[in-house]
Design an enzyme around this catalytic site. Structure first.
Site, mmCIF file in Angstrom:
data_model
loop_
_atom_site.group_PDB
_atom_site.id
_atom_site.type_symbol
_atom_site.label_atom_id
_atom_site.label_comp_id
_atom_site.label_asym_id
_atom_site.label_seq_id
_atom_site.Cartn_x
_atom_site.Cartn_y
_atom_site.Cartn_z
ATOM 1 C CB SER A 81 -0.862 -0.019 1.265
ATOM 2 O OG SER A 81 -1.461 1.225 1.463
ATOM 3 C CE LYS A 132 -1.348 -4.712 3.470
ATOM 4 N NZ LYS A 132 -1.498 -5.934 2.717
ATOM 5 C CE1 TYR A 178 -3.928 -2.573 5.403
ATOM 6 C CE2 TYR A 178 -3.536 -0.224 5.095
ATOM 7 C CZ TYR A 178 -3.752 -1.479 4.563
ATOM 8 O OH TYR A 178 -3.775 -1.640 3.207
HETATM 9 C C1 UD1 Z 1 -7.204 4.915 3.379
HETATM 10 C C2 UD1 Z 1 -6.255 4.461 4.442
HETATM 11 C C3 UD1 Z 1 -5.048 3.845 3.793
HETATM 12 C C4 UD1 Z 1 -5.470 2.711 2.864
HETATM 13 C C5 UD1 Z 1 -6.461 3.235 1.832
HETATM 14 C C6 UD1 Z 1 -7.006 2.097 0.991
HETATM 15 C C7 UD1 Z 1 -6.708 6.001 6.327
HETATM 16 C C8 UD1 Z 1 -6.180 7.103 7.168
HETATM 17 N N1 UD1 Z 1 -5.909 5.585 5.315
HETATM 18 O O1 UD1 Z 1 -6.565 5.934 2.627
HETATM 19 O O2 UD1 Z 1 -4.181 3.348 4.790
HETATM 20 O O3 UD1 Z 1 -4.356 2.168 2.221
HETATM 21 O O4 UD1 Z 1 -7.561 3.857 2.513
HETATM 22 O O5 UD1 Z 1 -7.802 2.589 -0.035
HETATM 23 O O6 UD1 Z 1 -7.787 5.476 6.557
HETATM 24 N N2 UD1 Z 1 -13.140 10.917 3.147
HETATM 25 C C9 UD1 Z 1 -14.260 11.691 3.460
HETATM 26 N N3 UD1 Z 1 -15.359 11.042 3.950
HETATM 27 C C10 UD1 Z 1 -15.416 9.697 4.144
HETATM 28 C C11 UD1 Z 1 -14.274 8.916 3.818
HETATM 29 C C12 UD1 Z 1 -13.158 9.564 3.324
HETATM 30 O O7 UD1 Z 1 -14.246 12.912 3.293
HETATM 31 O O8 UD1 Z 1 -16.450 9.190 4.614
HETATM 32 C C13 UD1 Z 1 -11.967 11.584 2.555
HETATM 33 C C14 UD1 Z 1 -10.671 11.409 3.341
HETATM 34 O O9 UD1 Z 1 -10.527 12.432 4.291
HETATM 35 C C15 UD1 Z 1 -9.633 11.466 2.218
HETATM 36 C C16 UD1 Z 1 -10.351 10.864 1.014
HETATM 37 O O10 UD1 Z 1 -11.729 10.977 1.310
HETATM 38 O O11 UD1 Z 1 -9.309 12.790 1.914
HETATM 39 C C17 UD1 Z 1 -10.024 9.407 0.761
HETATM 40 O O12 UD1 Z 1 -10.257 8.671 1.954
HETATM 41 P P1 UD1 Z 1 -10.169 7.066 1.993
HETATM 42 O O13 UD1 Z 1 -10.985 6.495 0.911
HETATM 43 O O14 UD1 Z 1 -10.476 6.634 3.392
HETATM 44 O O15 UD1 Z 1 -8.659 6.767 1.603
HETATM 45 P P2 UD1 Z 1 -7.301 7.273 2.303
HETATM 46 O O16 UD1 Z 1 -7.562 8.024 3.558
HETATM 47 O O17 UD1 Z 1 -6.489 7.957 1.265
#
Ligand code: UD1
Length: 366
Positions: free
Chosen positions: A148, A178, A174
């Site tokens: 990842s 990795k 997590y």
């Molecule tokens: C997350 C994980 C990462 C993992 C990846 C797999 C965290 C901190 N990191 O990454 O370790 O490898 O998923 O795909 O969880 N967001 C919202 N609302 C939501 C969900 C997300 O605004 O309900 C925003 C987040 O703040 C971020 C973006 O969407 O800016 C992407 O979030 P997410 O899909 O959870 O991925 P990552 O945080 O990049």
């Protein structure tokens, strides 16, 4: 000896026998479709902790794997077992003659990993060690590892290249699991020249197979953005919470490198060609990303366009541990694997909508 690296077309690859751990999960199932479609024999092992059994409890396959077979028009072998169980692993290795292993099996909920670090290290690190021990004893010393972008921690420089430091500021178990397994693989290939390992550092996998038959089916409340958006659009949840709009990005929301799951799956086949190239030695890590980023609001807009549905949202505070930007440099995989992402955000959203609207409850019928 001078050894030229050549790219062999996937169709020209001789059929191989591949062990796929975690093949009933989101990424693994899409990779299995690719493997089967290219004529390879696939053996899936999965403990199904994150993969629902499906509608037909009497079936030896999960609903997801049944559909994988349907898409590929081929059959696969499935063993429900845990990679931490060495004796069961030995039985599987004794039944087949594997050319290599694709290792997806892992726990992946970041928040849960903070609450249950031992569970994560036991499964993700301990499980990988048990698998590697079995591989060693059965003389199968070639591995594709499902890693990842989280191994990079907080980016010191963007885009993220593979030589960016890893393990620094990895803030959750997590992500550390990795990173630890990558370090174990590096030590292993150093200790024994017969070992070869390719680690694939995924950015943000999204999307579904174009058939709409398989896709991401998170258990409980999705913690990732795309499945959450999809569940709002289909009416399972009232609104999305956008975690912060005060980041230093064009619209204030977080920017990520979303990659279509189909592109990601094809990337595994490209990595397998590398792994099996007689010139390849040791350990090599590749980013699997598109090389560019999209903000939360850009993804919401693209999804509304693809689905024709509104995605209501409210802006709430930042999620602890989140960063403003994360996106890859995808040039090493292009140069050395001959692989590059092909699908854009519209295809990502259209495919998720097809999957979600055809399967509002995922693999469960109700
Ligand atoms: C997350 C994980 C990462 C993992 C990846 C797999 C965290 C901190 N990191 O990454 O370790 O490898 O998923 O795909 O969880 N967001 C919202 N609302 C939501 C969900 C997300 O605004 O309900 C925003 C987040 O703040 C971020 C973006 O969407 O800016 C992407 O979030 P997410 O899909 O959870 O991925 P990552 O945080 O990049």
């Amino acid at each position: 000896m001078e050894c030229q690296v050549t790219f062999v077309e996937a169709t020209a690859m001789p059929a191989r026998t591949v062990l796929v751990t975690g093949g009933a999960g989101y990424v693994g199932s899409h990779a299995v479709v690719q493997l089967l479609s290219q004529g390879h024999e696939v053996v899936v092992v999965d403990n199904l902790v994150n993969a629902p059994r499906g509608n037909d409890a009497a079936s030896p396959l999960t609903e997801c794997l049944r559909r994988v077979q349907e898409i590929a028009g081929k059959t696969l072998n499935f063993h429900q077992m845990d990679i931490m169980d060495r004796s069961q692993l030995d039985r599987v290795f004794a039944c087949y003659s594997f050319d290599y292993v694709m290792h997806f099996a892992a726990l992946k909920a970041v928040g849960e990993s903070v609450e249950k670090p031992l569970l994560y290290y036991k499964n993700n690190v301990g499980g990988s060690i048990t698998l590697l021990e079995a591989m060693k004893d059965h003389n199968v010393k070639k591995l594709i590892y499902s890693s990842s972008a989280t191994v990079y921690g907080t980016p010191q420089k963007l885009p993220l290249t593979e030589d960016h430091p890893t393990g620094v500021n990895c803030t959750n178990p997590y992500g550390k699991s990795k990173y630890f397994v990558e370090e174990i693989l590096k030590d292993l290939v150093t200790s024994d020249k017969e070992w070869r390992a390719v680690s694939l550092r995924y950015f943000n996998p999204v999307g579904a197979h174009e058939s709409g038959l398989i896709g991401e089916d998170p258990q409980g409340v999705p913690s990732n953005l795309m499945p959450y958006i999809a569940q709002v659009a289909v009416g399972r949840r009232p609104r999305l919470q956008v975690f912060g709009d005060d980041y230093d990005t064009p619209d204030g929301t977080g920017v990520r490198d979303y990659i279509h799951i189909q592109d990601l799956a094809v990337g595994h086949l490209a990595a397998a060609r590398k792994l099996l190239d007689p010139c390849f030695q040791g350990f090599r890590a590749y980013n699997l990303g598109t090389g560019s980023g999209l903000s939360v609001l850009q993804l919401v807009q693209a999804f509304e366009k693809a689905s024709g549905r509104q995605v209501p949202y409210e802006v709430v505070g930042r999620r602890p541990g989140d960063i403003a930007y994360c996106y890859s440099s995808a040039s090493l995989a292009k140069r050395e694997l001959g692989w590059q992402a092909q699908k854009g955000v519209d295809e990502m959203c259209e495919s998720v909508w097809r999957w979600q609207s055809k399967n509002p409850n995922g693999y469960r019928s109700s």
